[in-house]
Design an enzyme around this catalytic site. Structure first.
Site, short mmCIF file in Angstrom:
data_model
loop_
_atom_site.label_atom_id
_atom_site.label_comp_id
_atom_site.label_asym_id
_atom_site.label_seq_id
_atom_site.Cartn_x
_atom_site.Cartn_y
_atom_site.Cartn_z
N SER A 1 -35.52 4.81 -2.05
CA SER A 1 -35.86 6.15 -2.54
C SER A 1 -36.39 6.12 -3.96
O SER A 1 -37.34 6.82 -4.30
CB SER A 1 -34.61 7.05 -2.50
OG SER A 1 -34.14 7.17 -1.18
N GLU B 1 -40.70 6.73 4.72
CA GLU B 1 -41.71 7.45 3.92
C GLU B 1 -41.10 8.59 3.09
O GLU B 1 -41.69 9.65 2.92
CB GLU B 1 -42.85 7.95 4.81
CG GLU B 1 -43.65 6.79 5.37
CD GLU B 1 -45.05 7.14 5.77
OE1 GLU B 1 -45.67 8.01 5.13
OE2 GLU B 1 -45.53 6.51 6.73
N GLY B 2 -39.91 8.33 2.58
CA GLY B 2 -39.21 9.32 1.77
C GLY B 2 -38.25 10.11 2.65
O GLY B 2 -38.69 10.80 3.57
N PRO C 1 -34.15 -4.50 -1.09
CA PRO C 1 -32.73 -4.40 -0.76
C PRO C 1 -31.97 -3.48 -1.72
O PRO C 1 -31.01 -2.83 -1.33
CB PRO C 1 -32.24 -5.84 -0.86
CG PRO C 1 -33.46 -6.66 -0.59
CD PRO C 1 -34.61 -5.89 -1.16
N GLN D 1 -28.35 17.49 25.03
CA GLN D 1 -27.39 18.51 25.47
C GLN D 1 -27.83 19.17 26.77
O GLN D 1 -27.02 19.40 27.67
CB GLN D 1 -27.24 19.57 24.34
CG GLN D 1 -26.03 20.46 24.50
CD GLN D 1 -24.72 19.69 24.33
OE1 GLN D 1 -24.69 18.59 23.79
NE2 GLN D 1 -23.64 20.26 24.82
N PHE E 1 -29.52 17.87 29.07
CA PHE E 1 -29.32 16.90 30.16
C PHE E 1 -27.84 16.63 30.44
O PHE E 1 -27.51 15.94 31.41
CB PHE E 1 -30.02 15.56 29.81
CG PHE E 1 -31.48 15.52 30.17
CD1 PHE E 1 -32.41 16.31 29.51
CD2 PHE E 1 -31.95 14.67 31.16
CE1 PHE E 1 -33.76 16.27 29.82
CE2 PHE E 1 -33.29 14.61 31.50
CZ PHE E 1 -34.20 15.41 30.82
C1 LIG Z 1 -37.50 1.67 10.74
C2 LIG Z 1 -37.88 1.69 9.28
C3 LIG Z 1 -39.17 1.35 8.91
C4 LIG Z 1 -39.52 1.31 7.56
N1 LIG Z 1 -40.79 0.90 7.19
C5 LIG Z 1 -41.05 0.69 5.86
C6 LIG Z 1 -42.30 0.12 5.45
O1 LIG Z 1 -43.17 -0.20 6.29
N2 LIG Z 1 -42.49 -0.11 4.13
C7 LIG Z 1 -41.57 0.21 3.19
O2 LIG Z 1 -41.81 -0.01 2.02
N3 LIG Z 1 -40.37 0.78 3.55
C8 LIG Z 1 -40.11 1.01 4.87
N4 LIG Z 1 -38.90 1.56 5.24
C9 LIG Z 1 -37.92 1.84 4.22
C10 LIG Z 1 -37.72 3.33 3.98
O3 LIG Z 1 -38.84 3.89 3.35
C11 LIG Z 1 -36.43 3.48 3.16
O4 LIG Z 1 -35.34 3.16 4.03
C12 LIG Z 1 -36.25 4.88 2.60
O5 LIG Z 1 -37.20 5.14 1.60
C13 LIG Z 1 -34.85 5.10 2.02
O6 LIG Z 1 -34.51 4.06 1.17
P1 LIG Z 1 -33.07 3.34 1.35
O7 LIG Z 1 -32.94 2.97 2.79
O8 LIG Z 1 -32.98 2.25 0.37
O9 LIG Z 1 -32.02 4.46 1.06
P2 LIG Z 1 -31.47 4.83 -0.40
O10 LIG Z 1 -32.59 5.01 -1.33
O11 LIG Z 1 -30.39 3.89 -0.74
O12 LIG Z 1 -30.83 6.27 -0.08
C14 LIG Z 1 -29.58 6.39 0.59
C15 LIG Z 1 -29.28 7.88 0.77
O13 LIG Z 1 -29.21 8.51 -0.52
C16 LIG Z 1 -30.09 9.60 -0.59
N5 LIG Z 1 -30.67 9.69 -1.94
C17 LIG Z 1 -31.16 8.68 -2.69
N6 LIG Z 1 -31.61 9.15 -3.86
C18 LIG Z 1 -31.41 10.49 -3.84
C19 LIG Z 1 -31.66 11.54 -4.76
N7 LIG Z 1 -32.25 11.32 -5.95
N8 LIG Z 1 -31.30 12.79 -4.41
C20 LIG Z 1 -30.73 13.05 -3.20
N9 LIG Z 1 -30.47 12.09 -2.30
C21 LIG Z 1 -30.80 10.84 -2.61
C22 LIG Z 1 -31.17 9.31 0.45
O14 LIG Z 1 -31.82 10.49 0.89
C23 LIG Z 1 -30.35 8.64 1.53
O15 LIG Z 1 -29.75 9.63 2.32
C24 LIG Z 1 -38.56 1.66 6.58
C25 LIG Z 1 -37.27 2.04 6.97
C26 LIG Z 1 -36.91 2.04 8.30
C27 LIG Z 1 -35.50 2.41 8.66
#
Ligand SMILES: Cc1cc2nc3c(=O)[nH]c(=O)nc-3n(C[C@H](O)[C@H](O)[C@H](O)COP(=O)(O)OP(=O)(O)OC[C@H]3O[C@@H](n4cnc5c(N)ncnc54)[C@H](O)[C@@H]3O)c2cc1C
Length: 379
Positions: free
Chosen positions: A132, A363-364, A128, A336, A338
């Site tokens: 990233s 995955e990043g 939570p 668009q 469509f």
């Molecule tokens: C449908 C779905 C399936 C998933 N499946 C898995 C799974 O199986 N296992 C698992 O472990 N995770 C899973 N994830 C999690 C996913 O890997 C994370 O959502 C993702 O890594 C981003 O983390 P966050 O959502 O906490 O965003 P945050 O890390 O809070 O980032 C929020 C925003 O800030 C930007 N940001 C953050 N740090 C930086 C930086 N240093 N420089 C520039 N921009 C930055 C990000 O690019 C993003 O736009 C899943 C997510 C979804 C939505």
């Protein structure tokens, strides 16, 4: 020597996957999306045909098809539904750390389990507090004799409600950041493991995504996959292996956008002619084709590198970032083409647009891929 000619085996594999997509995925994809239901029966059928877990070596019961063939399958299945395909590929994501770092007995037990029956597994880094910054994860492990105790919460975990085991990344001390992170194989039926909230998502609704709680979960010492510090490296190396698959999924999604858009634009008329005769519609369709083919080449190169021992995380990141961003734009353009019909569920492209978005997140994120690329270039 360069060759872009698939082998006869690869042609056959792609044809089998394409047929499976036509017969088993496309007919149910819209309904699974509406119901937010992961069709386990479709997964089981794909498993029977060897379309999942394709990278597991033959000695552990797998097909040993390698990364490129796995990605070729992914492209074909993603054409039908990237939600269903995400769940299939999340098995590869969960098995890759075992393939890369597992002991012989861990491989026999856990890879063997997945090739003996149509089971699912999950990969857990995100929490939570954030996804990233993997080095900032908070889930704790402590040593108890030869065993370990894990406490924490993981979120956004694909396949969580169906998983037989979880690959869990946890730290012995969050202040150590990446140096404290280890990796464990945690059986889903271990006391203290509880699957929580199922996410009600924008897109890829046919894949299961949920929170997982680990409350004083005792993990046998033999299930340690990588010790402190090594766990973080393993997480990064796993992404290096699996990011080309996201490029492959993006390609499948773009090919679908392109095919649907061309077919629609040929029969839809405005100003006395088919809309495909309008140059601005042609430009959108041409851009879709360029993006699709360019991503295909990138993911295939990234996957080929992995199969041939060429170390190139940067190319894996190119394939992931370019593929995800181009798929997003391509799906917007498909809507668009469509017009108003693109905005309703009677036609397939609104789902493609919703499904594409998460390719830029999991995955990043696309930003994190650019960080990886820029850091590599600056070294
Ligand atoms: C449908 C779905 C399936 C998933 N499946 C898995 C799974 O199986 N296992 C698992 O472990 N995770 C899973 N994830 C999690 C996913 O890997 C994370 O959502 C993702 O890594 C981003 O983390 P966050 O959502 O906490 O965003 P945050 O890390 O809070 O980032 C929020 C925003 O800030 C930007 N940001 C953050 N740090 C930086 C930086 N240093 N420089 C520039 N921009 C930055 C990000 O690019 C993003 O736009 C899943 C997510 C979804 C939505």
């Amino acid at each position: 020597m360069l060759s872009f000619q698939p082998s006869e085996e690869q042609e056959a594999l792609m044809e089998m996957a394409a047929r499976f997509t036509r017969e088993r995925i496309i007919p149910i994809a819209a309904q699974c999306d509406q119901e937010a239901r992961f069709p386990k029966e479709v997964f089981d059928a794909a498993w029977e045909l060897g379309l999942v877990n394709a990278t597991v070596e033959e000695k552990y019961g797998g097909a040993g098809l390698g990364e490129l063939n796995n990605a070729l399958i992914a492209e074909q299945l993603a054409y039908g539904c990237t939600g269903i395909q995400t769940s299939m590929l999340s098995n590869t994501l969960a098995l890759t750390p075992i393939i890369l770092a597992g002991s012989e007995s861990q491989k026999k037990k856990y890879l063997g389990m997945m090739t003996e029956a149509p089971l699912l597994a999950s990969y857990c880094t995100t929490e939570p507090s954030g996804g990233s910054d993997v080095a900032g994860l908070q889930t704790r492990f402590t040593k108890k004799g030869n065993d370990y105790v894990i406490n924490g919460e993981k979120c956004w975990i694909t396949n969580a409600s169906f998983a037989s085991f979880f690959i869990v990344f946890a730290t012995c001390d969050p202040t150590l950041r990446h140096k404290g992170i280890a990796a464990f194989i945690v059986d889903a039926d271990s006391p203290g493991v509880k699957v929580g909230k199922h996410e009600d998502k924008l897109g890829q609704r046919a894949s299961d995504t949920a929170t997982v709680h680990f409350d004083d979960v005792l993990v046998p010492g033999e299930n340690l996959l990588a010790g402190p510090g090594e766990g973080f490296k393993l997480a990064m190396e796993t992404f290096n292996q699996t990011r080309p698959d996201i490029g492959a999924m993006a390609t499948g999604l773009m090919q679908r956008c392109l095919d649907e858009s061309v077919a629609y634009a040929k029969q839809r008329r405005s100003f006395g002619q088919a809309i495909i005769e309008h140059q601005m519609v042609q430009a959108m369709i041409a851009d879709m084709a360029i993006g699709c083919e360019a991503t295909r080449l990138l993911y295939q190169k990234a996957a080929w590198n992995l199969d041939n021992g060429v170390r190139s995380p940067i190319v894996s990141s190119y394939a992931k970032a370019f593929g995800a961003d181009t798929a997003m734009q391509t799906s917007i353009d498909a809507v668009q083409v469509f017009g108003g019909n693109g905005y309703v569920k009677d036609y397939p492209v609104e789902k493609l647009m919703r499904d594409a978005k998460v390719l830029q997140i999991y995955e990043g994120t696309s930003q994190i891929q650019r960080l990886v690329i820029a850091r590599t270039l600056s070294r």
